[in-house]
Scaffold this motif. Structure first.
Motif, PDB file in Angstrom:
ATOM      1  N   GLY A  99      -6.101 -21.488  73.055  1.00 28.23           N
ATOM      2  CA  GLY A  99      -7.327 -20.877  73.541  1.00 28.23           C
ATOM      3  C   GLY A  99      -7.416 -19.388  73.314  1.00 28.23           C
ATOM      4  N   GLY A 100      -6.334 -18.765  72.813  1.00 32.00           N
ATOM      5  CA  GLY A 100      -6.429 -17.376  72.400  1.00 32.00           C
ATOM      6  C   GLY A 100      -5.732 -16.366  73.277  1.00 32.00           C
ATOM      7  N   LEU A 101      -5.414 -16.683  74.529  1.00 34.41           N
ATOM      8  CA  LEU A 101      -4.735 -15.703  75.375  1.00 34.41           C
ATOM      9  C   LEU A 101      -3.264 -15.569  75.006  1.00 34.41           C
ATOM     10  N   ASP A 102      -2.637 -16.646  74.531  1.00 34.01           N
ATOM     11  CA  ASP A 102      -1.284 -16.590  73.970  1.00 34.01           C
ATOM     12  C   ASP A 102      -0.269 -15.978  74.928  1.00 34.01           C
ATOM     13  N   GLY A 103      -0.266 -16.449  76.158  1.00 38.04           N
ATOM     14  CA  GLY A 103       0.701 -15.907  77.094  1.00 38.04           C
ATOM     15  C   GLY A 103       0.768 -16.713  78.372  1.00 38.04           C
ATOM     16  N   TYR A 104       1.422 -16.125  79.370  1.00 40.38           N
ATOM     17  CA  TYR A 104       1.605 -16.825  80.631  1.00 40.38           C
ATOM     18  C   TYR A 104       1.710 -15.797  81.744  1.00 40.38           C
ATOM     19  N   SER A 124     -17.042 -24.600  77.788  1.00 37.00           N
ATOM     20  CA  SER A 124     -16.368 -24.668  79.077  1.00 37.00           C
ATOM     21  C   SER A 124     -17.378 -24.702  80.211  1.00 37.00           C
ATOM     22  N   TRP A 125     -17.051 -25.429  81.264  1.00 37.60           N
ATOM     23  CA  TRP A 125     -17.785 -25.524  82.532  1.00 37.60           C
ATOM     24  C   TRP A 125     -19.082 -26.327  82.436  1.00 37.60           C
ATOM     25  N   LEU A 126     -19.832 -26.200  81.342  1.00 35.99           N
ATOM     26  CA  LEU A 126     -21.161 -26.795  81.266  1.00 35.99           C
ATOM     27  C   LEU A 126     -21.084 -28.239  80.798  1.00 35.99           C
ATOM     28  N   THR A 127     -21.566 -29.146  81.625  1.00 33.32           N
ATOM     29  CA  THR A 127     -21.623 -30.561  81.287  1.00 33.32           C
ATOM     30  C   THR A 127     -22.876 -31.154  81.915  1.00 33.32           C
ATOM     31  N   THR A 128     -23.266 -32.342  81.488  1.00 33.15           N
ATOM     32  CA  THR A 128     -24.360 -33.053  82.140  1.00 33.15           C
ATOM     33  C   THR A 128     -23.859 -33.798  83.372  1.00 33.15           C
ATOM     34  N   GLN A 129     -22.559 -34.026  83.454  1.00 36.29           N
ATOM     35  CA  GLN A 129     -22.005 -34.737  84.606  1.00 36.29           C
ATOM     36  C   GLN A 129     -21.985 -33.850  85.847  1.00 36.29           C
ATOM     37  N   GLU A 130     -21.759 -32.542  85.669  1.00 35.24           N
ATOM     38  CA  GLU A 130     -21.689 -31.621  86.798  1.00 35.24           C
ATOM     39  C   GLU A 130     -22.421 -30.328  86.420  1.00 35.24           C
ATOM     40  N   PRO A 131     -23.758 -30.308  86.574  1.00 36.33           N
ATOM     41  CA  PRO A 131     -24.506 -29.104  86.199  1.00 36.33           C
ATOM     42  C   PRO A 131     -24.039 -27.889  87.008  1.00 36.33           C
ATOM     43  N   VAL A 132     -23.885 -26.763  86.326  1.00 38.04           N
ATOM     44  CA  VAL A 132     -23.518 -25.508  86.972  1.00 38.04           C
ATOM     45  C   VAL A 132     -24.792 -24.679  87.068  1.00 38.04           C
ATOM     46  N   ARG A 133     -25.267 -24.419  88.294  1.00 35.20           N
ATOM     47  CA  ARG A 133     -26.575 -23.814  88.492  1.00 35.20           C
ATOM     48  C   ARG A 133     -26.477 -22.596  89.404  1.00 35.20           C
ATOM     49  N   ARG A 166      -9.811 -18.815  78.097  1.00 36.70           N
ATOM     50  CA  ARG A 166      -9.897 -18.844  76.640  1.00 36.70           C
ATOM     51  C   ARG A 166     -10.562 -17.555  76.150  1.00 36.70           C
ATOM     52  N   THR A 167     -10.389 -17.263  74.866  1.00 39.25           N
ATOM     53  CA  THR A 167     -11.094 -16.143  74.244  1.00 39.25           C
ATOM     54  C   THR A 167     -12.173 -16.637  73.300  1.00 39.25           C
ATOM     55  N   THR A 168     -12.500 -17.917  73.347  1.00 38.04           N
ATOM     56  CA  THR A 168     -13.401 -18.538  72.390  1.00 38.04           C
ATOM     57  C   THR A 168     -14.829 -18.051  72.565  1.00 38.04           C
ATOM     58  N   TRP A 182      -9.452 -24.150  80.161  1.00 40.22           N
ATOM     59  CA  TRP A 182     -10.386 -25.182  80.624  1.00 40.22           C
ATOM     60  C   TRP A 182     -10.426 -26.345  79.644  1.00 40.22           C
ATOM     61  N   GLU A 183     -10.424 -27.570  80.195  1.00 39.75           N
ATOM     62  CA  GLU A 183     -10.498 -28.768  79.370  1.00 39.75           C
ATOM     63  C   GLU A 183     -11.720 -29.616  79.695  1.00 39.75           C
ATOM     64  N   ASP A 184     -11.916 -29.977  80.970  1.00 41.06           N
ATOM     65  CA  ASP A 184     -13.081 -30.777  81.332  1.00 41.06           C
ATOM     66  C   ASP A 184     -13.372 -30.625  82.815  1.00 41.06           C
ATOM     67  N   SER A 185     -14.582 -31.048  83.216  1.00 41.10           N
ATOM     68  CA  SER A 185     -15.028 -30.834  84.585  1.00 41.10           C
ATOM     69  C   SER A 185     -14.259 -31.678  85.587  1.00 41.10           C
ATOM     70  N   ALA A 186     -13.639 -32.746  85.133  1.00 39.47           N
ATOM     71  CA  ALA A 186     -12.899 -33.617  86.048  1.00 39.47           C
ATOM     72  C   ALA A 186     -11.573 -32.998  86.470  1.00 39.47           C
ATOM     73  N   THR A 187     -11.030 -32.078  85.670  1.00 41.28           N
ATOM     74  CA  THR A 187      -9.695 -31.534  85.953  1.00 41.28           C
ATOM     75  C   THR A 187      -9.689 -30.018  86.120  1.00 41.28           C
ATOM     76  N   ASP A 188     -10.873 -29.381  86.172  1.00 38.58           N
ATOM     77  CA  ASP A 188     -10.893 -27.917  86.172  1.00 38.58           C
ATOM     78  C   ASP A 188     -10.608 -27.294  87.529  1.00 38.58           C
ATOM     79  N   GLY A 189     -10.529 -28.100  88.590  1.00 35.82           N
ATOM     80  CA  GLY A 189     -10.171 -27.573  89.898  1.00 35.82           C
ATOM     81  C   GLY A 189     -11.290 -26.859  90.618  1.00 35.82           C
ATOM     82  N   VAL A 190     -12.521 -26.978  90.121  1.00 36.05           N
ATOM     83  CA  VAL A 190     -13.679 -26.342  90.768  1.00 36.05           C
ATOM     84  C   VAL A 190     -14.789 -27.377  90.878  1.00 36.05           C
ATOM     85  N   THR A 191     -15.392 -27.478  92.056  1.00 38.49           N
ATOM     86  CA  THR A 191     -16.520 -28.374  92.272  1.00 38.49           C
ATOM     87  C   THR A 191     -17.764 -27.547  92.552  1.00 38.49           C
TER      88      THR A 191
END
Length: 885
Positions: free
Chosen positions: A271-276, A444-453, A431-433, A481-490
């Motif tokens: 994702g571009g940050l290349d670190g921890y 990232s974050w934006l999906t039709t399953q969980e709209p971010v408004r 990510r730096t994308t 970030w990978e998907d809305s099901a595992t991102d840890g934010v509702t």
């Protein structure tokens, strides 16, 4: 991202190669737990007595330490070495050796030899008297120097140079493709050089970056350092993470090589940050920011080792401290990571009563693991989420609010405006994308399953990392970030399938149709399109007067959404803004309006809708249409209201030379019994006028000489003049038409407490949205909410109003839900239905057909003319940080 220090380098002593090795061994002996396994090594130049000791390429540039580039050689041997016939050769980061200096003279035993190179623009100190001069113009950040015992030009490139028998020493730095060992030496700057601290042949660890210290052969040799904690030397020193972070915005150990340890709490291997992230073991939990003033976590930039760590690991790292876009980090090369034999105490996420707004307190949390509580954050901005994976969060349970929506313009509003940036935090994606350049990667974050408004509560089920970069505080997930099901934010679901019932016998609404043009870009010479990721046109970009859909399929998507939304309002009379002015384009007058009405009738039933024609009204005033390519229009349901007389259009007033002319129509409600007028089947008539004032986005001559107003934005004088002209015209028209009740609706491009709305308040007009739906808002801009769209009722009309509501279907949504952003990203947010049908919310008003009913006295944000709330009032938790709408 590639790390770079943005802080000036610290002064440190030059260290002879032999002394440096001894000092390095001394520093390492202080940390017995540091056991580094030897890495598989690429070709290296085996260091001899004569080495390249220091390289500097920023000479004379802006911020330079010295006026000239230089290279310093060192002789660690016991005998002097003749350099006659030797050359210093230079290559660019990705080029070949094409510039050299022929050397003469000798380096004394244990001494140095200074070679002055090209001079820049005169910035910096003058170099000490050099032992040799040359014309090499080196890069201030990345390049390659080779020391050869031959005068012939080196022909080698890349790793082959390290095995070339003519190469005595080789130093690649920054982004160089030619170097000795596994990787080049660190990147330098105009203020820093790369100087040797070891002589193993591995450029990446033999050199560290710091302030330049040129030493000619006649200079007195510096004393070998004996205190490895001296901040002026380059020897790796042990330091806790809190000591690395320090108590200020910048680390006190910038440019130092440190050894530290901690627990891995986040890993960004792709994702571009290349670190921890490393955090001191056992830290976290409830944190008192008044006493804990230094962070216990730090970012480790390490493309070389990031794949070797996992969340929960206890490790030790050796690397160089720097500030990258204001964020403290330790850069670790291959070999700089080692697991600890015993696990450190576990880290707990920090918990807080509320996220701080003070910069110093935020600094004390930098890179620490943090678990927000319920209600701590609310979405306030999603405009750029589709591009950078950033969701704007407001601290607290409300989005930020435009100052002009809650208080009159002036010093207090301007101060409130300026203070709102402190209440904004970005939820980042780790990510730096830039997804606009990587459309085949799911956003990232934006999906039709969980709209971010905008306006939705963000609830965190997993901890995040407090981070700072690019002038903003951020909350990063612990992995990209990978998907809305595992991102840890509702995110709270705030969509409403229908507007709140406003009562009444009929309903009146505003609706911005987002440049609805039936004249298409693909059919019009000169037009150029915005394109989707497949290169297909979607909307008109420029080259012509059009502003809407590019092709038939694009228009169909747009129309489908608008029809669903207008029908969904339940309105009987709708004022439209941003619709094509067909007459201005040489088309049949009102052609676009008629097309939209046909589509509505196909959806709701034949004859359900009609429109107010404008051609005759314009012709009667000596013109064939409005002055702009977009115009206003009115549509209505004949079963609910009867249009009385023709369209009323304000034509010829110079106040509207830069805006759309107001268009009005008198309507008579259709009733079952006698109305207030006494006529059976007819209610009390009212005049409805739809408006679209000059926008805030561009300055005009009317504001010349005025001080900028960050609250009201540009063209505020034009809007005030338009309000005055509309008020006078309305008075004239109602007197002539014999109509008492007036509703003025549309996009006034002014927030609730700004001057145009206050002008109407002085005449007794009531802002129906402000009174009946105080929590509502119609537009989101710059991370703030507010109402640009209003329906204003004069006193007699206000008595007939039964309610009003903003139907929040558009302004809170990502722009990628709109028709024109279709197929922008592999994740397609376009859906059937009303959401994203425009960028403004419609305002729906309930109206009694004729009988008088008391107006609502619901408390809320003040209507124009009422006492505004100050920063401590109802809306004191939110506010603006931009001024345009």
């Amino acid at each position: 991202m590639h790390p770079r220090s943005t802080a000036p380098g610290r002064r440190r002593a030059s260290v002879r190669a032999g002394a440096a090795l001894a000092a390095l061994a001394l520093g390492a002996s202080l940390v017995p737990s540091l056991v580094l396994a030897p890495a598989a090594r690429a070709e290296v130049v085996v260091p001899g007595d004569v080495v390249i000791q220091e390289v500097y390429g920023g000479g004379g540039n802006s911020g330079a330490a010295y006026q000239s580039d230089f290279v310093e050689l060192a002789n660690s041997g016991a005998e002097p070495v003749s350099l006659d016939g030797w050359t210093l050769q230079y290559a660019s980061a990705s080029g070949t050796f094409n510039n050299s200096v022929t050397l003469r003279g000798e380096i004394p035993a244990g001494g140095t030899f200074l070679i002055q190179l090209a001079s820049g623009n005169g910035n910096g100190e003058v170099l000490p008297a050099a032992d040799a001069t040359g014309g090499i113009n080196a890069s201030g950040t990345s390049g390659v120097f080779a020391l050869s015992d031959s005068e012939g030009r080196l022909a080698c490139t890349g790793t082959t140079c390290a095995s070339d028998p003519a190469v005595v020493d080789l130093v690649g730095y920054g982004a160089a493709a030619t170097f000795s060992g596994e990787a080049p030496a660190p990147r330098t700057s105009n203020a820093t050089s790369a100087a040797r601290v070891a002589a193993t042949g591995e450029n990446s660890t033999d050199f560290v970056v710091g302030a330049p210290t040129p030493q000619p052969s006649g200079a007195e040799a510096p004393t070998d350092p004996t205190d490895p904690t001296d901040p002026t030397d380059r020897v790796p020193v042990p330091a806790t993470i809190a000591e690395i972070q320090g108590e200020g915005a910048q680390s006190p150990l910038v440019d130092r090589t440190v050894i530290t340890e901690g627990v891995v709490t986040a890993v960004y291997a792709e994702g571009g940050l290349d670190g921890y992230i490393l955090q001191t073991g056992g830290t976290g939990g409830a944190r008192d920011l008044s006493t804990q003033t230094a962070s216990d976590a730090v970012f480790v930039y390490s493309p070389d080792t990031v794949a070797d760590v996992a969340i929960g690991d206890s490790v030790q790292v050796t690397g160089t401290v720097s500030e990258y876009y204001g964020s403290t980090q330790v850069s670790v090369r291959a070999g700089g990571l080692a697991p600890l034999a015993e696990a450190l105490p576990a880290v707990e996420p920090v918990t807080l009563d509320a996220f701080p707004t003070e910069e110093a307190q935020r600094e004390s949390l930098e890179h620490m693991l943090y678990l927000p509580g319920e209600g701590d954050f609310t979405v306030t901005d999603v405009y750029s989420t589709h591009r950078y994976g950033e969701v704007g969060l407001a601290i607290g349970d409300e989005p930020l609010v435009q100052a002009g929506d809650i208080m009159a313009p002036g010093q207090e509003a301007t101060a409130y405006f300026a203070a709102q940036a402190d209440k904004l935090v970005l939820l980042d994606d780790g990510r730096t994308t830039d997804f606009s350049r990587n459309a085949d990667q799911p956003m990232s974050w934006l999906t039709t399953q969980e709209p971010v408004r905008v306006g939705a509560a963000a609830t965190f089920t997993e901890p995040v990392v407090v981070a700072y970069s690019h002038e903003a505080w951020r909350l990063n997930p612990t992995q990209p970030w990978e998907d809305s099901a595992t991102d840890g934010v509702t995110f709270e679901d705030t969509r409403q399938d229908a507007p709140v019932d406003v009562g009444g016998d009929l309903k009146v609404s505003t609706f911005n149709v987002l440049n609805y043009f039936t004249t298409l870009g693909e059919d019009t010479p000169g037009c150029t399109p915005y394109t989707d990721r497949a290169g297909e046109g979607t909307t008109v970009r420029g080259g012509c007067e059009l502003r809407g859909a590019w092709g038939e399929d694009d228009l169909q998507r747009q129309q489908d959404k608008i029809v669903a939304a207008i029908s969904g309002t339940g309105a009987d009379v709708v004022g439209l803004t941003e619709i094509e002015n067909s007459a201005r384009l040489g088309e049949t007058p009102d052609e676009a309006t008629a097309t939209l009405v046909d589509a509505l009738n196909a959806h709701d039933g034949a004859g359900t809708w009609a429109y107010v024609p404008t051609a005759d009204a314009y012709a009667a005033q000596g013109t064939d249409g409005g002055g702009d390519v977009i115009t206003n229009a009115i549509i209505y349901k004949p079963a609910a209201v009867t249009a009385q007389g023709g369209a009323q259009i304000l034509v010829g007033d110079e106040a509207f030379d830069n805006a759309r002319e107001p268009i009005g129509q008198v309507f008579v409600p259709v009733t079952d019994g006698p109305g207030r007028s006494g006529k059976t089947g007819e209610g009390e008539p009212f005049l409805f006028v739809i408006n679209h004032f000059k926008s805030k986005g561009s300055a005009d001559a009317e504001d010349a000489g005025l001080e900028p107003d960050p609250v009201q934005g540009n063209a505020r004088t034009s809007r005030l003049q338009q309000a005055e002209a509309l008020r006078e015209w309305t008075e004239e028209r109602t007197a002539e038409l014999g109509v008492e009740d007036v509703l003025l609706g549309g996009d006034f491009n002014a927030y609730t407490q700004e001057e145009p709305l206050q002008l109407f308040a002085e005449d007794g007009y009531v802002d129906l949205g402000a009174v009946h739906d105080p929590e509502g808002w119609s537009y989101s801009y710059g991370g703030m909410t507010g109402s640009l769209d209003h329906v204003l009722a004069n006193e007699s009309a206000a008595d007939r109003v039964t309610g009003a509501t903003d139907w929040s279907i558009n302004a809170p949504e990502s722009v990628l839900t709109q028709y024109g952003r279709y197929n922008t990203n592999v994740t397609d947010l376009y859906e059937a239905g009303p959401f994203g049908s425009s960028d403004h919310n419609p305002l729906v008003v309930g109206l009694d057909a004729g009988a008088t009913s008391p107006s609502s006295s619901a408390p809320g944000k003040p209507a124009p003319g009422q006492a505004p709330y100050g920063p401590g009032g109802r809306f004191g938790k939110g506010g603006p940080h931009a001024a345009h709408g």
